[in-house]
Design a protein around this motif. Structure first.
Motif, PDB file in Angstrom:
ATOM      1  N   THR A 173      37.571 -10.468  18.155  1.00  0.00           N
ATOM      2  CA  THR A 173      38.059 -10.801  16.884  1.00  0.00           C
ATOM      3  C   THR A 173      38.856  -9.922  15.531  1.00  0.00           C
ATOM      4  O   THR A 173      39.351 -10.127  15.522  1.00  0.00           O
ATOM      5  CB  THR A 173      37.736 -12.187  16.346  1.00  0.00           C
ATOM      6  N   ALA A 174      38.031  -9.103  16.121  1.00  0.00           N
ATOM      7  CA  ALA A 174      38.408  -7.656  14.894  1.00  0.00           C
ATOM      8  C   ALA A 174      40.092  -7.456  15.073  1.00  0.00           C
ATOM      9  O   ALA A 174      40.408  -7.007  16.155  1.00  0.00           O
ATOM     10  CB  ALA A 174      37.280  -6.826  14.948  1.00  0.00           C
ATOM     11  N   GLY A 175      40.055  -6.991  13.675  1.00  0.00           N
ATOM     12  CA  GLY A 175      41.775  -7.068  13.516  1.00  0.00           C
ATOM     13  C   GLY A 175      42.074  -6.235  12.527  1.00  0.00           C
ATOM     14  O   GLY A 175      41.219  -6.411  11.955  1.00  0.00           O
ATOM     15  N   GLY A 176      42.429  -4.234  11.984  1.00  0.00           N
ATOM     16  CA  GLY A 176      42.651  -4.254  11.205  1.00  0.00           C
ATOM     17  C   GLY A 176      41.981  -2.998  11.631  1.00  0.00           C
ATOM     18  O   GLY A 176      41.643  -2.315  12.555  1.00  0.00           O
ATOM     19  N   ILE A 177      40.936  -2.306  10.464  1.00  0.00           N
ATOM     20  CA  ILE A 177      40.500  -0.797  10.131  1.00  0.00           C
ATOM     21  C   ILE A 177      39.215  -0.910  10.273  1.00  0.00           C
ATOM     22  O   ILE A 177      38.235  -1.536   9.642  1.00  0.00           O
ATOM     23  CB  ILE A 177      41.631  -0.087   9.366  1.00  0.00           C
TER      24      ILE A 177
END
Length: 302
Positions: A173-177
Motif C-alpha cells: 500500500t506504500a506510496g511516495g518517498i
C-alpha cells in the motif's frame, strides 16, 4: 559544507572574485565545498592511511552533524540535506567506518510489496573492543516501512570488521518517498553513526496535454521540435524543486531524468508539478518528435 564557508580567499586583485583584503572571506557553492571536503578526506587519510576510499567516505559522511535547517521551500529529508553537515572533528574520532555509507532502495512501482536485504560491514576504528547496536529512524513524512537487523548487535575487536544483515520491508500500500537513517551506536563511546537510505515509490503522472511548448504553452502538431524547450505538467514528477545553474544543461536534477525516444533531455527546471526541458537534437531525424503532443508523450519517459 556548501553555504557560508569561511576560508582563505585572494587579496591581490580587487576586481576579481573572492577578494578580501584580509585574505579570508565567506563563500558558498561547490567551488568551495568540494576542496573543503577534499581537505577533510586528506586529514582522514593521514590519520588512517590503511582506510579504503569507501571507508574515508564513511568516516566523513556517517559522522556528519544533523544540524541542517530546511532548504528553501521547506524541503527536508535525505535528498534535500544529504546526511547532514560535515564535522571533521567527529570524523577524526569516529568509532567505526561502515560500508556502504548509504543505501538506495531504488524506484519501485507503488502497490508492489517490497522486501530487500542489504549487508553493512562495520569496522571498529577504535583502540579497544566495542559493541555496536542498530536501529532505524524514518524521516518525518516517509512512507511506511519496516527494518529488521540480524544480528541486533555486533561485538568487534579493535581494527576488526563484522557484517550485519538489514532487511527493509515496504507494504504493497506504500506510496511516495521512503527515507530515513540506520543508526549505528557505539556502546564504548556513546556515539551514533547514521547511514541514510532512500527509495522512490511514486509514479510520475503526465497530464493528457501536459507536454507543451515552453514559450507559448501551446500543444499540437509541429509545436515542439528538436532543440526547442518544452514544459511537462503533471503530478509526482519530482520530490524536490531545483533549477539548472550551469552550462551545458544537466540531464539529471534531484534524481529526475527525462528520456525522449530513449535520449536523455537536458533539464532546466524540475518540481513536483512541472519540468522544463530541451528536446534533444539527436531526435531531429525522428519524425515522432515533430508530430502531435500526444505522439511525443507516448515516447516520453520520466
Amino acid at each position: 559544507p556548501g553555504v557560508n564557508v569561511y576560508s582563505g580567499v585572494q587579496r591581490n586583485f580587487t576586481a576579481g572574485q573572492q577578494y578580501d583584503a584580509s585574505g579570508f572571506g565567506i563563500s558558498q557553492g561547490t567551488s568551495v565545498s568540494s576542496p573543503m571536503v577534499a581537505g577533510a578526506a586528506a586529514v582522514i587519510r593521514q590519520l588512517w592511511p590503511q582506510f579504503s576510499p569507501a571507508q574515508v567516505k564513511s568516516a566523513l559522511m556517517n559522522s556528519a552533524a544533523d544540524t541542517l535547517l530546511p532548504a528553501p521551500g521547506g524541503l527536508t529529508g535525505v535528498m534535500a540535506g544529504g546526511n547532514g553537515v560535515l564535522d571533521l572533528a567527529a570524523a577524526a574520532t569516529t568509532p567505526a567506518v561502515i560500508t556502504p555509507a548509504s543505501l538506495s532502495l531504488g524506484a519501485v512501482v507503488p502497490g508492489t510489496a517490497f522486501s530487500r536485504s542489504f549487508q553493512l560491514t562495520v569496522r571498529n576504528a577504535g583502540t579497544a573492543t566495542d559493541t555496536f547496536t542498530f536501529s532505524s529512524a524514518a524521516v518525518s513524512g516517509s512512507a511506511v516501512l519496516g527494518v529488521r537487523f540480524n544480528p541486533s548487535s555486533l561485538t568487534i575487536a579493535a581494527g576488526a570488521s563484522a557484517a550485519v544483515s538489514i532487511t527493509v520491508d515496504v507494504p504493497a500500500t506504500a506510496g511516495g518517498i521512503v527515507e530515513g537513517r540506520i543508526e549505528v551506536r557505539s556502546q564504548s563511546v556513546s556515539r551514533v553513526l547514521r547511514v541514510p537510505y532512500w527509495g522512490n515509490f511514486m509514479v510520475p503522472l503526465v497530464n493528457l496535454t501536459g507536454v507543451v511548448n515552453a514559450a507559448s504553452f501551446t500543444s499540437g502538431s509541429r509545436r515542439i521540435a528538436p532543440g526547442g524547450l518544452i514544459s511537462i505538467f503533471g503530478a509526482q514528477l519530482a520530490t524536490n524543486t531545483a533549477a539548472a545553474s550551469f552550462l551545458p544543461l544537466p540531464t539529471a536534477l534531484t534524481g529526475v531524468r527525462v528520456l525522449i525516444n530513449n535520449v536523455e533531455a537536458p533539464l532546466l527546471f524540475v518540481s513536483p508539478n512541472q519540468i522544463n526541458a530541451q528536446v534533444p537534437y539527436e531526435v531531429a531525424n525522428d519524425s515522432r518528435s515533430e508530430e502531435h503532443t500526444s505522439e511525443l508523450q507516448s515516447h516520453l519517459n520520466l
